[in-house]
Design a protein around this motif. Structure first.
Motif, short mmCIF file in Angstrom:
data_model
loop_
_atom_site.label_atom_id
_atom_site.label_comp_id
_atom_site.label_asym_id
_atom_site.label_seq_id
_atom_site.Cartn_x
_atom_site.Cartn_y
_atom_site.Cartn_z
N UNK A 51 17.30 -1.73 10.79
CA UNK A 51 16.03 -2.20 11.34
C UNK A 51 14.86 -1.24 11.14
N UNK A 52 15.11 0.06 11.14
CA UNK A 52 14.01 1.02 11.09
C UNK A 52 13.70 1.47 9.66
N UNK A 57 9.38 2.76 4.55
CA UNK A 57 8.96 2.71 3.14
C UNK A 57 7.44 2.78 2.96
N UNK A 58 6.65 2.01 3.71
CA UNK A 58 5.20 2.05 3.48
C UNK A 58 4.47 3.12 4.29
N UNK A 59 5.17 3.97 5.01
CA UNK A 59 4.55 4.91 5.94
C UNK A 59 3.47 5.77 5.29
N UNK A 60 3.77 6.40 4.16
CA UNK A 60 2.81 7.32 3.53
C UNK A 60 1.55 6.58 3.11
N UNK A 61 1.71 5.42 2.47
CA UNK A 61 0.54 4.66 2.03
C UNK A 61 -0.30 4.12 3.17
N UNK A 62 0.36 3.76 4.27
CA UNK A 62 -0.39 3.27 5.43
C UNK A 62 -1.18 4.40 6.08
N UNK A 66 -4.09 3.35 1.79
CA UNK A 66 -4.10 2.76 0.45
C UNK A 66 -4.05 1.23 0.57
N UNK A 67 -5.02 0.55 -0.02
CA UNK A 67 -5.07 -0.92 0.09
C UNK A 67 -3.85 -1.61 -0.48
N UNK A 68 -3.34 -1.11 -1.61
CA UNK A 68 -2.19 -1.76 -2.24
C UNK A 68 -0.97 -1.70 -1.33
N UNK A 69 -0.75 -0.58 -0.65
CA UNK A 69 0.36 -0.45 0.28
C UNK A 69 0.20 -1.42 1.44
N UNK A 70 -1.01 -1.56 1.94
CA UNK A 70 -1.26 -2.51 3.02
C UNK A 70 -0.93 -3.94 2.58
N UNK A 71 -1.21 -4.25 1.31
CA UNK A 71 -0.95 -5.60 0.82
C UNK A 71 0.55 -5.88 0.75
N UNK A 72 1.34 -4.99 0.17
CA UNK A 72 2.77 -5.29 0.05
C UNK A 72 3.53 -5.03 1.34
N UNK A 73 2.93 -4.31 2.27
CA UNK A 73 3.54 -4.12 3.59
C UNK A 73 3.74 -5.46 4.29
#
Length: 134
Positions: A51-52, A57-62, A66-73
């Motif tokens: 679950x965690x 995975x997206x922690x660094x980009x968030x 970073x907009x791209x990370x927000x999109x695939x998150x």
């Protein structure tokens, strides 16, 4: 030179961060620290990994915005949203947890979508439109 962030973009960033951290804390509490129900088939450590780990995975980009990370998150968030919807219906004793999961994923989803869109425009990112063929 960094491009300044508009107030609307900053709002979506704060919404994403709020939803993300609250959802992460909820998952740790729900699947790790709260005593397991008798129906749980997994040990606590496996449940936490399941679950965690995807939330990390997206922690660094968030954090870096970073907009791209927000999109695939958003794809990761859909897993938790569907889990919350299913749990509301199938496990009445965990309804409070699942409603919180739905709420936090919704906040994070709206925030991440808005941030990716607005910040991408501010930075000049995005798909280029093809000119109409004559």
């Amino acid at each position: 030179m960094a491009v300044q962030m508009a107030p609307k973009t900053r709002f979506f960033r704060i919404a994403t961060q709020t939803g993300y951290w609250l959802l992460l804390a909820l998952l740790i509490l729900w699947h790790g620290l709260i005593p397991e129900s008798d129906t749980s088939a997994l040990p606590t450590y496996l449940s936490l990994i399941f679950w965690v780990l995807p939330m990390l995975f997206p922690l660094v980009g968030l954090v870096k915005g970073k907009p791209y990370t927000h999109a695939w998150f958003n794809f990761i968030l859909m897993f938790y949203f569907l889990h919350g919807l299913t749990t509301v219906y199938t496990h009445p004793d965990e309804r409070v947890w699942s409603v919180l999961e739905i709420l936090f994923t919704t906040v994070a989803f709206v925030g991440a979508t808005g941030f990716a869109r607005h910040r991408g425009r501010e930075l000049g990112l995005g798909l280029k439109k093809q000119k109409e063929a004559k």
